[in-house]
Design a protein around this motif. Structure first.
Motif, short mmCIF file in Angstrom:
data_model
loop_
_atom_site.label_atom_id
_atom_site.label_comp_id
_atom_site.label_asym_id
_atom_site.label_seq_id
_atom_site.Cartn_x
_atom_site.Cartn_y
_atom_site.Cartn_z
N SER A 1 0.86 -1.18 0.00
CA SER A 1 0.00 0.00 0.00
C SER A 1 0.89 1.23 0.00
N GLN A 2 0.36 2.33 -0.50
CA GLN A 2 1.15 3.54 -0.66
C GLN A 2 0.91 4.46 0.52
N GLN A 3 2.00 4.96 1.09
CA GLN A 3 1.90 5.88 2.21
C GLN A 3 2.03 7.30 1.72
N GLY A 4 1.58 8.24 2.54
CA GLY A 4 1.84 9.64 2.28
C GLY A 4 1.37 10.12 0.93
N GLU A 5 0.10 9.99 0.66
CA GLU A 5 -0.43 10.52 -0.60
C GLU A 5 -0.87 11.95 -0.38
N GLU A 6 -0.40 12.82 -1.27
CA GLU A 6 -0.78 14.22 -1.15
C GLU A 6 -1.85 14.58 -2.16
N ASP A 7 -2.64 15.56 -1.80
CA ASP A 7 -3.51 16.16 -2.80
C ASP A 7 -3.66 17.63 -2.47
N PRO A 8 -3.80 18.51 -3.44
CA PRO A 8 -3.81 18.13 -4.84
C PRO A 8 -2.40 17.78 -5.34
N GLN A 9 -2.31 17.21 -6.51
CA GLN A 9 -1.00 16.94 -7.08
C GLN A 9 -0.34 18.23 -7.55
N ALA A 10 -1.17 19.19 -7.97
CA ALA A 10 -0.64 20.48 -8.40
C ALA A 10 -1.60 21.57 -7.96
N LEU A 11 -1.04 22.71 -7.59
CA LEU A 11 -1.83 23.83 -7.09
C LEU A 11 -1.25 25.11 -7.65
N SER A 12 -2.10 25.93 -8.25
CA SER A 12 -1.65 27.19 -8.84
C SER A 12 -2.45 28.32 -8.23
N GLN A 33 6.33 14.77 8.98
CA GLN A 33 7.17 15.91 8.62
C GLN A 33 6.79 16.43 7.24
N TRP A 34 7.01 17.70 7.04
CA TRP A 34 6.81 18.31 5.73
C TRP A 34 8.14 18.86 5.23
N TYR A 35 8.38 18.61 3.95
CA TYR A 35 9.60 19.07 3.29
C TYR A 35 9.23 19.84 2.04
N ARG A 36 10.16 20.69 1.64
CA ARG A 36 10.00 21.47 0.42
C ARG A 36 11.17 21.16 -0.50
N GLN A 37 10.89 21.15 -1.81
CA GLN A 37 11.96 20.90 -2.78
C GLN A 37 11.81 21.88 -3.93
N ALA A 81 5.85 34.42 -4.47
CA ALA A 81 6.38 33.73 -5.65
C ALA A 81 7.52 32.78 -5.26
N ALA A 82 8.28 33.16 -4.24
CA ALA A 82 9.39 32.32 -3.79
C ALA A 82 8.94 31.03 -3.13
N ASP A 83 7.64 30.90 -2.83
CA ASP A 83 7.12 29.65 -2.26
C ASP A 83 6.91 28.59 -3.33
N THR A 84 7.06 28.96 -4.59
CA THR A 84 6.92 28.01 -5.69
C THR A 84 7.92 26.88 -5.52
N ALA A 85 7.40 25.65 -5.39
CA ALA A 85 8.23 24.48 -5.11
C ALA A 85 7.32 23.26 -5.03
N SER A 86 7.93 22.11 -4.82
CA SER A 86 7.16 20.89 -4.51
C SER A 86 7.20 20.68 -3.01
N TYR A 87 6.08 20.24 -2.47
CA TYR A 87 5.97 20.02 -1.03
C TYR A 87 5.62 18.56 -0.77
N PHE A 88 6.36 17.95 0.15
CA PHE A 88 6.19 16.53 0.45
C PHE A 88 5.91 16.33 1.92
N CYS A 89 4.98 15.42 2.20
CA CYS A 89 4.85 14.97 3.57
C CYS A 89 5.63 13.67 3.71
#
Lengths: 113, 115
Positions: A1-12, A33-37, A81-89
């Protein structure tokens, strides 16, 4: 099973708006935890919430945790604008492997100036 | 800067080549990790070292061989890779595996392309 599924996949969104990202996980956790990339770079730790906590704040970030629903949300207020990134739990089940994190697929956030 | 460096930043190799990825952390941490990040897939944990001992091998093919000579350095030796191994390889470190509220510090990654 898959852990840590995020939604939405993309947000503008537009600068100044709030951004909310959600995360679900499958098994019991010790902490989440939350991370940014930024594009093509390493991940940067943003915030950690323990399993006995329900809400945590850090600057413009607010994280909530609902262990009964096995879900968490990350709110970024007054986005820039600088918050533009990918966010992961990333969930940490604890036990014998405190260091082992299970990451979700992430939410790609785009903040337009 | 997170205190974790990785070299090289970009690597292109053929399927018959042998190469190594290097990771170094300047944080005094005792746990180090290798992750693989492929497009449209979650970050995959590959290997974990705690106090120089390997504690996790997440069913990684033997064409990937890790080495941890000391707590500050971690290597990933690559040989006879496949095109599907092309990905961003990330190294991370944390205080150690015994602390429950560790955050991980990531390097910038090595972008690997296998031709």
């Amino acid at each position: 099973s898959q852990q840590g599924e995020e939604d939405p996949q993309a947000l503008s969104i537009q600068e100044g708006e709030n951004a909310t990202m959600n995360c679900s996980y499958k098994t019991s956790i010790n902490n989440l935890q939350w991370y940014r990339q930024n594009s093509g770079r390493g991940l940067v730790h943003l915030i950690l919430i323990r399993s006995n906590e329900r809400e945590k704040h850090s600057g413009r970030l607010r994280v909530t945790l609902d262990t009964s629903k096995k879900s968490s949300s990350l709110l970024i207020t007054a986005s820039r604008a600088a918050d533009t990134a990918s966010y992961f739990c990333a969930s940490n089940a604890g036990g014998t492997s405190y260091g082992k994190l299970t990451f979700g697929q992430g939410t790609i956030l785009t903040v337009h100036p | 800067e997170t205190g974790v460096t990785q070299t090289p930043r970009h690597l292109v190799m053929g399927m018959t080549n042998k190469k190594s990825l290097k990771c170094e952390q300047h944080l005094g941490h005792n746990a180090m990790y290798w992750y693989k990040q492929s497009a449209k897939k979650p970050l995959e944990l590959m290997f974990v070292y705690n106090f120089k001992e390997q504690t996790e091998n997440n069913s990684v093919p033997s064409r990937f061989s890790p080495e941890c000579p000391n707590s500050s350095h971690l290597f990933l030796h690559l040989h006879t890779l496949q095109p599907e191994d092309s990905a961003l390889y990330l190294c991370a470190s944390s205080q150690d595996m015994a602390r429950p509220y560790n955050e991980q510090f990531f390097g910038p990654g090595t972008r690997l392309t296998v031709l």
